[in-house]
Design a protein around this motif. Sequence first.
Motif, PDB file in Angstrom:
ATOM      1  N   ILE A  87      74.900  60.664  54.096  1.00  0.00           N
ATOM      2  CA  ILE A  87      74.757  59.241  54.396  1.00  0.00           C
ATOM      3  C   ILE A  87      74.360  58.425  53.159  1.00  0.00           C
ATOM      4  N   PRO A  88      73.303  58.810  52.402  1.00  0.00           N
ATOM      5  CA  PRO A  88      72.932  57.981  51.239  1.00  0.00           C
ATOM      6  C   PRO A  88      74.065  57.832  50.226  1.00  0.00           C
ATOM      7  N   ALA A  89      74.818  58.903  49.984  1.00  0.00           N
ATOM      8  CA  ALA A  89      75.911  58.835  49.014  1.00  0.00           C
ATOM      9  C   ALA A  89      77.090  58.040  49.549  1.00  0.00           C
ATOM     10  N   THR A  90      77.273  58.021  50.857  1.00  0.00           N
ATOM     11  CA  THR A  90      78.370  57.255  51.455  1.00  0.00           C
ATOM     12  C   THR A  90      78.051  55.773  51.461  1.00  0.00           C
ATOM     13  N   THR A  91      76.842  55.415  51.823  1.00  0.00           N
ATOM     14  CA  THR A  91      76.503  53.992  51.876  1.00  0.00           C
ATOM     15  C   THR A  91      76.544  53.357  50.486  1.00  0.00           C
ATOM     16  N   PHE A  92      76.277  54.149  49.471  1.00  0.00           N
ATOM     17  CA  PHE A  92      76.392  53.631  48.101  1.00  0.00           C
ATOM     18  C   PHE A  92      77.829  53.193  47.815  1.00  0.00           C
ATOM     19  N   ILE A  93      78.803  54.016  48.214  1.00  0.00           N
ATOM     20  CA  ILE A  93      80.212  53.682  47.999  1.00  0.00           C
ATOM     21  C   ILE A  93      80.624  52.497  48.859  1.00  0.00           C
ATOM     22  N   LEU A  94      80.145  52.446  50.093  1.00  0.00           N
ATOM     23  CA  LEU A  94      80.455  51.304  50.963  1.00  0.00           C
ATOM     24  C   LEU A  94      79.966  50.009  50.328  1.00  0.00           C
ATOM     25  N   ASP A  95      78.783  50.052  49.732  1.00  0.00           N
ATOM     26  CA  ASP A  95      78.263  48.862  49.041  1.00  0.00           C
ATOM     27  C   ASP A  95      79.157  48.479  47.871  1.00  0.00           C
ATOM     28  N   GLU A  96      79.609  49.488  47.113  1.00  0.00           N
ATOM     29  CA  GLU A  96      80.481  49.226  45.974  1.00  0.00           C
ATOM     30  C   GLU A  96      81.798  48.592  46.409  1.00  0.00           C
ATOM     31  N   LEU A  97      82.289  48.986  47.576  1.00  0.00           N
ATOM     32  CA  LEU A  97      83.560  48.459  48.087  1.00  0.00           C
ATOM     33  C   LEU A  97      83.384  47.157  48.851  1.00  0.00           C
ATOM     34  N   GLY A  98      82.151  46.802  49.166  1.00  0.00           N
ATOM     35  CA  GLY A  98      81.903  45.582  49.924  1.00  0.00           C
ATOM     36  C   GLY A  98      82.256  45.708  51.401  1.00  0.00           C
ATOM     37  N   ILE A  99      82.226  46.930  51.939  1.00  0.00           N
ATOM     38  CA  ILE A  99      82.524  47.156  53.358  1.00  0.00           C
ATOM     39  C   ILE A  99      81.204  47.162  54.129  1.00  0.00           C
ATOM     40  N   THR A 100      81.024  46.197  55.031  1.00  0.00           N
ATOM     41  CA  THR A 100      79.752  46.045  55.742  1.00  0.00           C
ATOM     42  C   THR A 100      79.887  46.174  57.255  1.00  0.00           C
ATOM     43  N   THR A 101      81.098  46.231  57.776  1.00  0.00           N
ATOM     44  CA  THR A 101      81.311  46.382  59.210  1.00  0.00           C
ATOM     45  C   THR A 101      82.342  47.477  59.460  1.00  0.00           C
ATOM     46  N   GLY A 102      82.425  47.914  60.704  1.00  0.00           N
ATOM     47  CA  GLY A 102      83.365  48.977  61.043  1.00  0.00           C
ATOM     48  C   GLY A 102      82.646  50.313  61.144  1.00  0.00           C
ATOM     49  N   TYR A 103      83.296  51.369  60.656  1.00  0.00           N
ATOM     50  CA  TYR A 103      82.762  52.716  60.792  1.00  0.00           C
ATOM     51  C   TYR A 103      82.921  53.484  59.480  1.00  0.00           C
ATOM     52  N   ALA A 104      82.153  54.569  59.366  1.00  0.00           N
ATOM     53  CA  ALA A 104      82.307  55.501  58.252  1.00  0.00           C
ATOM     54  C   ALA A 104      82.063  56.906  58.775  1.00  0.00           C
ATOM     55  N   VAL A 105      82.789  57.868  58.213  1.00  0.00           N
ATOM     56  CA  VAL A 105      82.658  59.274  58.583  1.00  0.00           C
ATOM     57  C   VAL A 105      82.061  60.016  57.390  1.00  0.00           C
ATOM     58  N   CYS A 106      80.936  60.697  57.618  1.00  0.00           N
ATOM     59  CA  CYS A 106      80.230  61.422  56.557  1.00  0.00           C
ATOM     60  C   CYS A 106      80.194  62.911  56.889  1.00  0.00           C
ATOM     61  N   SER A 107      79.729  63.687  55.923  1.00  0.00           N
ATOM     62  CA  SER A 107      79.477  65.119  56.139  1.00  0.00           C
ATOM     63  C   SER A 107      80.681  65.836  56.727  1.00  0.00           C
ATOM     64  N   ASN A 108      81.879  65.502  56.218  1.00  0.00           N
ATOM     65  CA  ASN A 108      83.131  66.137  56.649  1.00  0.00           C
ATOM     66  C   ASN A 108      83.391  66.009  58.147  1.00  0.00           C
TER      67      ASN A 108
END
Length: 264
Positions: free
Chosen positions: A48-69
């Motif tokens: 989660i911490p490493a994924t949210t860092f990338i989401l911040d870099e991309l400017g994605i603040t809504t929707g969904y993300a899949v972590c940990s494979n």
Amino acid sequence: MARPHLVALDVDGTTINHAGELSLEVRAAVRAVVEAGHHVIIATGRSIPATTFILDELGITTGYAVCSNGAVTLELDPAEDKGFRVVEAVTFDPAPALTLLRDEWPDAVIAVEDLGVGFKLSAPFPDGELQGELRVVPWEELVAEPVTRVTFRSPTGTAEDFLELTERIGLHGVNYAVGFSAWLDLNPEGVSKGSALEILRRRLEVDPRHTVAVGDQRNDLEMLQWAARGVAMGNAPDEVKAVADEVTLDVDEDGLVPVLLSLL
């Protein structure tokens, strides 16, 4: 605009290069696809911490993300304290597989995911390979509780060694993927990026024909097979390219960009 697509993007080796850099061209293409109304979902082996860092870099603040494979799914919401809430976390007992692996490869180091925090380690990992809070703990603590993901890494082996190892010993009750080096990720049985994305596809009511996935490694195999349009990066191993519907340019050539622009 065409019907909204579900666009699943791997991170390392796909969205960012092997130096950990996100190019301006890739970022702009991702933003354009989001603004066009498509559902862009980061689907990664990262915590989660490493994924949210990338989401911040991309400017994605809504929707969904899949972590940990695929074991962890986030719903992004700026109103939440951390900008997201965990809507799915699938766990498994790591003890049987880790005991078997440790006996076969004693010099390996192990990381057990501490959900939302970081990792518990058997010994230090090389700098920069894992993100979040990292703690070396006794073996008994590593295997004490169900977890979402485990990483088994050898400083002396290769990816080919680990492929042979998994074939030789058999791993039951888990889903696993060998990385580009001597790196083995373990997840709950039946869980993958593809399985998590299928749940989100149904939740978002996206037609299966309007699914796109882009990745570069063996933990992307199920995702590429799941998507109606599975795209392998030019830097992917041959076995990943073999299951894809098409192959784009290398990550160092911003191979993700033409795929994304084709959706506009």
